[in-house]
Write a protein that holds these residues in place. Structure first.
Motif, PDB file in Angstrom:
ATOM      1  N   THR A  30       0.833  -1.204   0.000  1.00 32.32           N
ATOM      2  CA  THR A  30       0.000   0.000   0.000  1.00 32.32           C
ATOM      3  C   THR A  30       0.866   1.251   0.000  1.00 32.32           C
ATOM      4  O   THR A  30       0.590   2.210  -0.729  1.00 32.32           O
ATOM      5  CB  THR A  30      -0.930   0.008   1.233  1.00 32.32           C
ATOM      6  N   VAL A  33       2.315   1.763  -3.601  1.00 28.05           N
ATOM      7  CA  VAL A  33       1.415   2.316  -4.613  1.00 28.05           C
ATOM      8  C   VAL A  33       1.044   3.759  -4.285  1.00 28.05           C
ATOM      9  O   VAL A  33       0.925   4.606  -5.192  1.00 28.05           O
ATOM     10  CB  VAL A  33       0.160   1.430  -4.771  1.00 28.05           C
ATOM     11  N   GLY A 123      -9.988  -6.570  -8.923  1.00 28.13           N
ATOM     12  CA  GLY A 123      -9.240  -6.094  -7.770  1.00 28.13           C
ATOM     13  C   GLY A 123     -10.014  -6.177  -6.475  1.00 28.13           C
ATOM     14  O   GLY A 123      -9.480  -6.622  -5.450  1.00 28.13           O
ATOM     15  N   ALA A 129      -4.568  -4.626  -5.894  1.00 26.55           N
ATOM     16  CA  ALA A 129      -3.805  -4.092  -7.018  1.00 26.55           C
ATOM     17  C   ALA A 129      -3.070  -5.187  -7.796  1.00 26.55           C
ATOM     18  O   ALA A 129      -2.899  -5.086  -9.014  1.00 26.55           O
ATOM     19  CB  ALA A 129      -2.805  -3.051  -6.512  1.00 26.55           C
ATOM     20  N   THR A 146      -6.223   1.071 -15.960  1.00 24.05           N
ATOM     21  CA  THR A 146      -5.494   0.369 -14.906  1.00 24.05           C
ATOM     22  C   THR A 146      -5.195   1.297 -13.738  1.00 24.05           C
ATOM     23  O   THR A 146      -5.376   0.933 -12.574  1.00 24.05           O
ATOM     24  CB  THR A 146      -4.175  -0.201 -15.465  1.00 24.05           C
ATOM     25  N   ILE A 150      -6.436   0.863  -9.866  1.00 27.00           N
ATOM     26  CA  ILE A 150      -5.443   0.757  -8.796  1.00 27.00           C
ATOM     27  C   ILE A 150      -5.711   1.788  -7.708  1.00 27.00           C
ATOM     28  O   ILE A 150      -5.662   1.500  -6.506  1.00 27.00           O
ATOM     29  CB  ILE A 150      -4.024   0.945  -9.364  1.00 27.00           C
ATOM     30  N   THR A 154      -6.805   0.807  -3.810  1.00 26.19           N
ATOM     31  CA  THR A 154      -5.894   1.261  -2.751  1.00 26.19           C
ATOM     32  C   THR A 154      -6.642   2.124  -1.742  1.00 26.19           C
ATOM     33  O   THR A 154      -6.496   1.970  -0.520  1.00 26.19           O
ATOM     34  CB  THR A 154      -4.728   2.047  -3.358  1.00 26.19           C
ATOM     35  N   ASP A 188      -6.258  -6.406  -0.361  1.00 25.14           N
ATOM     36  CA  ASP A 188      -4.865  -6.779  -0.524  1.00 25.14           C
ATOM     37  C   ASP A 188      -4.374  -7.588   0.676  1.00 25.14           C
ATOM     38  O   ASP A 188      -4.848  -7.405   1.795  1.00 25.14           O
ATOM     39  CB  ASP A 188      -4.007  -5.510  -0.677  1.00 25.14           C
ATOM     40  N   LEU A 289       3.921  -2.065  -8.228  1.00 30.73           N
ATOM     41  CA  LEU A 289       2.821  -1.213  -7.785  1.00 30.73           C
ATOM     42  C   LEU A 289       3.228   0.255  -7.733  1.00 30.73           C
ATOM     43  O   LEU A 289       2.397   1.147  -7.949  1.00 30.73           O
ATOM     44  CB  LEU A 289       2.305  -1.684  -6.426  1.00 30.73           C
ATOM     45  N   GLY A 293       1.186   2.959  -9.730  1.00 31.30           N
ATOM     46  CA  GLY A 293       0.708   4.163  -9.061  1.00 31.30           C
ATOM     47  C   GLY A 293       1.195   5.429  -9.731  1.00 31.30           C
ATOM     48  O   GLY A 293       0.480   6.443  -9.768  1.00 31.30           O
TER      49      GLY A 293
END
Length: 330
Positions: A30, A33, A123, A129, A146, A150, A154, A188, A289, A293
Motif C-alpha cells: 500500500t 502504490v 481487484g 492491485a 489500470t 489501482i 488502494t 490486498d 505497484l 501508481g
C-alpha cells in the motif's frame, strides 16, 4: 533503456519498506502504490516518468508484476485451505464470485469506460492491485483504466484498515470471527494483515488463510477472461481465435502461479527458501505497484471519475456485507 526506470522503482520499493518498518501498521504494498501516486502528481516528475523512466517502469509493472504473482503461489497450500472446512471454503469462493459479478454489473450500470468494470471487479473481489495488474496484462487494458482501478482499490483497502476494526466490537464478533471477516472482505494481503493483527495471532492466521483462498481464484478468473479476449473480433470482423496477438488460454504467469501452489502443497519446502521467496515477491510487487501508481493522475480522476469512485465504494460495501453474512452463517 530500461535501467533508469527499474532503479527508480527499486529505490521507491526500498523507501516503502523503510516506511513499513517504521510503521508496521502501514502495509508495504500500500505504501508503494501510494508513493507512486504521489510522485505521479508532481508536474516536474512527469517529463521523466513519460520519458527516460518509461521503459523501466513499463517493465516493472508488467514483467515484475507477473513474476511476483508466480511467487505469491508459494504462500498457498491446498492443505491449509482444506483445513478451513467446506463451509468456509465454499462461502469464500461464493463471496469472490458474487462480488466479481456484482461489481462488473455496477461498472456497466454506471457506464464506466474501457476495461474499468472488469479491472475493478477483479481487484475488489480477489487480491487488490496485484489482481488488477494481472488482469490488465491479459486484456491489454489502457494505462488510464489500470491506474484508475489501482487508485480505487488502494483507497478502499486503506479505508478498511480504519473502518473494520471500529466495527469489530459493535457487531459482537469474536476475535476469530473478526479474522474471518477481514480475510473474506479486505482486498490486498498486506491490508488484511494490517487489519486483522489487532485481534491476535489466531485471528491473523485465519484471516491470511482465507485471504490466500481468495487469491487462488485469480487463476480461473484470469483464464476465463483470457478466453473471452481471444474470441474478440478485430476491426473488419476477422476472427482472432488462435492468433499470436491474443493471450493464450492460460497465461504463462498463471500457470506458474498454479505450479507454485502445487509445489508448496506437495513438498515441504525449506523455511529459508520460502522466506527468501517471500522477500523477492514483496520487492517485485512493490516495484510493480509503484510503477502502476505513478501512472495515476488524480486531478482528471476527481473531475471525471466520480462514477468509478461510486462503483468502488459500492463494491467495497458489497464485499464487506457478504463477508459478514458468511461469518454469521458459519
Amino acid at each position: 533503456m530500461w535501467l533508469p526506470g527499474v532503479l527508480v522503482a527499486a529505490a521507491a520499493a526500498l523507501l516503502a519498506w523503510g516506511v513499513h518498518a517504521l510503521v508496521p501498521a502501514l502495509p508495504l504494498l500500500t505504501v508503494a502504490v501510494v508513493l507512486g501516486i504521489a510522485v505521479g502528481q508532481v508536474p516536474a516528475f512527469r517529463v521523466w516518468l513519460t520519458g527516460t523512466l518509461a521503459p523501466g517502469l513499463s517493465l516493472a509493472r508488467t514483467r515484475f508484476m507477473r513474476l511476483g504473482i508466480v511467487l505469491l503461489g508459494l504462500k498457498l497450500s491446498l492443505g491449509d485451505i482444506a483445513d478451513l472446512g467446506w463451509l468456509t471454503v465454499g462461502s469464500t469462493v461464493a463471496i469472490v464470485l458474487l462480488t466479481f459479478a456484482g461489481t462488473l454489473w455496477l461498472g456497466r450500470l454506471f457506464r464506466l469506460p474501457g476495461d474499468q468494470p472488469l479491472l475493478i471487479a477483479t481487484g475488489f473481489s480477489i487480491c487488490g492491485a496485484s489482481a488488477i495488474g494481472a488482469m490488465s496484462g491479459v486484456v491489454k487494458a489502457k494505462d488510464d483504466d489500470t491506474a484508475t482501478s489501482i487508485a480505487l482499490v488502494t483507497l478502499c483497502g486503506t479505508l478498511a484498515i480504519a473502518v473494520l476494526p471500529a466495527l469489530w466490537h459493535p457487531l459482537g464478533l469474536s476475535a476469530l470471527q473478526f479474522g474471518q471477516w477481514v480475510g473474506a472482505g479486505v482486498h490486498d494481503v498486506g491490508q488484511v494483515v494490517a487489519t486483522a493483527q489487532i485481534a491476535g495471532s489466531a485471528a491473523l492466521s485465519l484471516a491470511v488463510v482465507i485471504k490466500v483462498t481468495r487469491v487462488l481464484m485469480l487463476a480461473p478468473i484470469v483464464a476465463v477472461a483470457s478466453v473471452v479476449e481471444r474470441r474478440r473480433p478485430v476491426p473488419g470482423g476477422i476472427a482472432t481465435i488462435g492468433l499470436r496477438s491474443r493471450p493464450p488460454i492460460m497465461p504463462l504467469f498463471v500457470a506458474g502461479f498454479l505450479a507454485a501452489v502445487l509445489l508448496n502443497s506437495a513438498v515441504a519446502l525449506p523455511v529459508g527458501l520460502l522466506s527468501a521467496a517471500d522477500s523477492v515477491q514483496n520487492a517485485l510487487l512493490a516495484m510493480a505497484l509503484f510503477a502502476l501508481g505513478a501512472a495515476v493522475r488524480l486531478v482528471p480522476l476527481l473531475r471525471t471519475g466520480w462514477r468509478a469512485l461510486l462503483v468502488g465504494l459500492l463494491s467495497w460495501t458489497l464485499i464487506a456485507i457478504l463477508a459478514l453474512g458468511a461469518v454469521q452463517l458459519a
